[in-house]
Design a protein around this motif. Structure first.
Motif, PDB file in Angstrom:
ATOM      1  N   ARG A  77      -0.468  -6.077-103.884  1.00  0.00           N
ATOM      2  CA  ARG A  77      -0.372  -7.228-104.785  1.00  0.00           C
ATOM      3  C   ARG A  77      -0.459  -8.485-103.503  1.00  0.00           C
ATOM      4  N   GLN A  78       0.104  -8.046-102.660  1.00  0.00           N
ATOM      5  CA  GLN A  78       0.661  -9.556-101.531  1.00  0.00           C
ATOM      6  C   GLN A  78      -1.047  -9.987-100.420  1.00  0.00           C
ATOM      7  N   ALA A  79      -1.941  -8.216-100.459  1.00  0.00           N
ATOM      8  CA  ALA A  79      -3.248  -8.112 -99.927  1.00  0.00           C
ATOM      9  C   ALA A  79      -3.873  -9.038-100.405  1.00  0.00           C
ATOM     10  N   PRO A  80      -4.906  -9.802 -99.890  1.00  0.00           N
ATOM     11  CA  PRO A  80      -5.806 -10.826 -99.896  1.00  0.00           C
ATOM     12  C   PRO A  80      -6.936 -10.064-100.113  1.00  0.00           C
ATOM     13  N   THR A  81      -7.011  -9.149-101.271  1.00  0.00           N
ATOM     14  CA  THR A  81      -8.099  -7.864-101.611  1.00  0.00           C
ATOM     15  C   THR A  81      -7.860  -7.561-102.858  1.00  0.00           C
ATOM     16  N   PRO A  82      -8.973  -8.754-103.666  1.00  0.00           N
ATOM     17  CA  PRO A  82      -9.026  -8.833-104.937  1.00  0.00           C
ATOM     18  C   PRO A  82      -9.744  -7.532-105.286  1.00  0.00           C
ATOM     19  N   SER A  83     -10.524  -6.711-105.372  1.00  0.00           N
ATOM     20  CA  SER A  83     -10.778  -5.369-105.622  1.00  0.00           C
ATOM     21  C   SER A  83     -10.600  -3.830-105.396  1.00  0.00           C
ATOM     22  N   LEU A  84      -9.185  -4.012-104.160  1.00  0.00           N
ATOM     23  CA  LEU A  84      -7.996  -3.298-104.202  1.00  0.00           C
ATOM     24  C   LEU A  84      -7.038  -3.495-105.379  1.00  0.00           C
ATOM     25  N   ARG A  85      -6.770  -4.565-105.358  1.00  0.00           N
ATOM     26  CA  ARG A  85      -5.857  -4.993-106.665  1.00  0.00           C
ATOM     27  C   ARG A  85      -5.924  -4.847-108.239  1.00  0.00           C
TER      28      ARG A  85
ATOM     29  N   ASP B 213     -15.661   7.056-105.737  1.00  0.00           N
ATOM     30  CA  ASP B 213     -16.815   6.742-104.386  1.00  0.00           C
ATOM     31  C   ASP B 213     -17.646   6.011-104.204  1.00  0.00           C
ATOM     32  N   ARG B 214     -16.731   4.842-104.139  1.00  0.00           N
ATOM     33  CA  ARG B 214     -17.029   3.561-103.378  1.00  0.00           C
ATOM     34  C   ARG B 214     -15.998   2.493-102.708  1.00  0.00           C
ATOM     35  N   ALA B 215     -16.455   2.280-101.937  1.00  0.00           N
ATOM     36  CA  ALA B 215     -15.625   1.967-100.756  1.00  0.00           C
ATOM     37  C   ALA B 215     -14.927   0.371-101.102  1.00  0.00           C
ATOM     38  N   VAL B 216     -14.152   0.202-101.448  1.00  0.00           N
ATOM     39  CA  VAL B 216     -12.853  -1.100-102.253  1.00  0.00           C
ATOM     40  C   VAL B 216     -12.611  -2.205-100.894  1.00  0.00           C
ATOM     41  N   ALA B 217     -12.490  -1.667 -99.685  1.00  0.00           N
ATOM     42  CA  ALA B 217     -11.418  -2.439 -98.959  1.00  0.00           C
ATOM     43  C   ALA B 217     -11.127  -1.517 -97.934  1.00  0.00           C
TER      44      ALA B 217
ATOM     45  N   THR C 100       2.081   0.020 -82.112  1.00  0.00           N
ATOM     46  CA  THR C 100       3.269  -1.321 -81.618  1.00  0.00           C
ATOM     47  C   THR C 100       4.163  -0.492 -80.442  1.00  0.00           C
ATOM     48  N   PRO C 101       5.265  -0.824 -80.137  1.00  0.00           N
ATOM     49  CA  PRO C 101       5.983  -0.019 -79.170  1.00  0.00           C
ATOM     50  C   PRO C 101       6.723   0.676 -79.986  1.00  0.00           C
ATOM     51  N   ASP C 102       6.884   1.018 -81.050  1.00  0.00           N
ATOM     52  CA  ASP C 102       7.792   2.180 -81.562  1.00  0.00           C
ATOM     53  C   ASP C 102       6.662   2.682 -82.128  1.00  0.00           C
ATOM     54  N   GLY C 103       5.630   2.455 -81.638  1.00  0.00           N
ATOM     55  CA  GLY C 103       4.331   3.342 -82.688  1.00  0.00           C
ATOM     56  C   GLY C 103       3.920   3.497 -83.271  1.00  0.00           C
ATOM     57  N   TRP C 104       2.726   4.149 -84.231  1.00  0.00           N
ATOM     58  CA  TRP C 104       1.450   3.590 -85.157  1.00  0.00           C
ATOM     59  C   TRP C 104       2.519   2.884 -86.165  1.00  0.00           C
ATOM     60  N   THR C 105       2.300   1.896 -86.921  1.00  0.00           N
ATOM     61  CA  THR C 105       2.537   0.958 -88.143  1.00  0.00           C
ATOM     62  C   THR C 105       0.730   1.020 -88.598  1.00  0.00           C
ATOM     63  N   PHE C 106       1.757  -0.003 -90.635  1.00  0.00           N
ATOM     64  CA  PHE C 106       0.121  -0.756 -91.470  1.00  0.00           C
ATOM     65  C   PHE C 106       0.300  -2.041 -90.300  1.00  0.00           C
ATOM     66  N   SER C 107      -1.111  -2.314 -90.368  1.00  0.00           N
ATOM     67  CA  SER C 107      -1.758  -3.814 -90.482  1.00  0.00           C
ATOM     68  C   SER C 107      -1.726  -4.656 -91.613  1.00  0.00           C
ATOM     69  N   HIS C 108      -2.944  -4.466 -92.063  1.00  0.00           N
ATOM     70  CA  HIS C 108      -3.461  -5.701 -92.514  1.00  0.00           C
ATOM     71  C   HIS C 108      -4.572  -4.702 -93.696  1.00  0.00           C
ATOM     72  N   PHE C 109      -4.622  -4.950 -94.868  1.00  0.00           N
ATOM     73  CA  PHE C 109      -5.446  -4.917 -95.808  1.00  0.00           C
ATOM     74  C   PHE C 109      -6.992  -5.997 -95.621  1.00  0.00           C
ATOM     75  N   PHE C 110      -7.968  -5.777 -95.728  1.00  0.00           N
ATOM     76  CA  PHE C 110      -8.891  -6.703 -95.688  1.00  0.00           C
ATOM     77  C   PHE C 110     -10.055  -5.722 -96.725  1.00  0.00           C
ATOM     78  N   GLU C 111     -11.214  -6.977 -97.822  1.00  0.00           N
ATOM     79  CA  GLU C 111     -12.225  -6.560 -97.454  1.00  0.00           C
ATOM     80  C   GLU C 111     -13.521  -8.028 -96.689  1.00  0.00           C
ATOM     81  N   GLY C 112     -14.356  -7.512 -97.923  1.00  0.00           N
ATOM     82  CA  GLY C 112     -15.437  -8.566 -97.134  1.00  0.00           C
ATOM     83  C   GLY C 112     -16.408  -8.302 -96.803  1.00  0.00           C
ATOM     84  N   PRO C 113     -17.806  -8.763 -95.618  1.00  0.00           N
ATOM     85  CA  PRO C 113     -18.665  -8.468 -95.567  1.00  0.00           C
ATOM     86  C   PRO C 113     -18.295  -7.344 -94.178  1.00  0.00           C
ATOM     87  N   TYR C 114     -17.663  -7.261 -93.535  1.00  0.00           N
ATOM     88  CA  TYR C 114     -17.367  -5.757 -92.107  1.00  0.00           C
ATOM     89  C   TYR C 114     -17.813  -4.535 -93.325  1.00  0.00           C
TER      90      TYR C 114
END
Length: 200
Positions: free
Chosen positions: A27-35, A76-80, A87-101
């Motif tokens: 809900r907090q991600a700047p990704t309307p397609s994902l929401r 069957d399509r990429a939405v985000a 991190t020093p504590d291991g792998w952690t989630f960073s963020h969701f995004f969408e856009g031209p890339y």
């Protein structure tokens, strides 16, 4: 070109799955397609993200791994996309995004499949030029967390690319990176001749 997509570290994948399962994170991600999804999202095509901090004309080109990027697919399509970071504590989630890339990455992966040799797909970020490329590493079995771009590796600049660089035009490392390095080299200043009577 058969793409040998490397497996992401299990903790990196788990961090993304946990974020996808968290209504608050989505809900907090700047990704309307994902929401707006109605079906279950799935993280696919993990790509290691390497950063090229120092770009020189003659190499060697050294990179460092900064994260893993997953394409989030639904119906069957990429939405985000989702990034995980180390991190020093291991792998952690960073963020969701969408856009031209997002679309550009999918297009570059399709381009790579039409090229003749086997490769391992990675992402190569060049912060000095605000540039991202799909890096097709020539050793499909290499450790995806390390290694440097070899002269014969192929780079596909993603859109939007810097002015004067054609997006989605595959070029070898030996061709593209020295050309990019020239952009970062300051132009020589003209040396003025002192007027007569002035100290040199």
């Amino acid at each position: 070109m058969p793409l040998h997509v490397p497996p992401a570290p299990a903790p990196a994948l788990r961090s993304v799955l946990a974020a996808l399962g968290s209504p608050a994170a989505v809900r907090q991600a700047p990704t309307p397609s994902l929401r707006a999804l109605t079906g279950p999202p799935t993280p696919e095509l993990p790509l290691p993200v390497h950063v090229l901090d120092r770009l020189t004309g003659d190499g060697p080109f050294r990179t460092r791994l900064t994260g893993w990027r997953f394409l989030i697919r639904s119906n069957d399509r990429a939405v985000a996309a989702a990034d995980s970071m180390l991190t020093p504590d291991g792998w952690t989630f960073s963020h969701f995004f969408e856009g031209p890339y997002l679309n550009s990455t999918e297009r570059a992966l399709r381009q790579a499949e039409s090229l003749p040799a086997d490769c391992q797909p990675r992402l190569l970020s060049i912060p000095a030029l605000y540039m991202l490329t799909l890096w097709l590493h020539g050793d499909p079995g290499a450790d995806a967390s390390s290694g440097a771009p070899a002269p014969g590796d192929v780079l596909i600049p993603l859109a939007p690319a810097p002015p004067g660089i054609a997006a989605h035009r595959p070029r070898t490392v030996a061709d593209l990176l020295p050309a990019l390095a020239l952009r970062l080299t300051p132009a020589p200043t003209a040396k003025t001749t002192p007027l007569l009577g002035q100290p040199a």
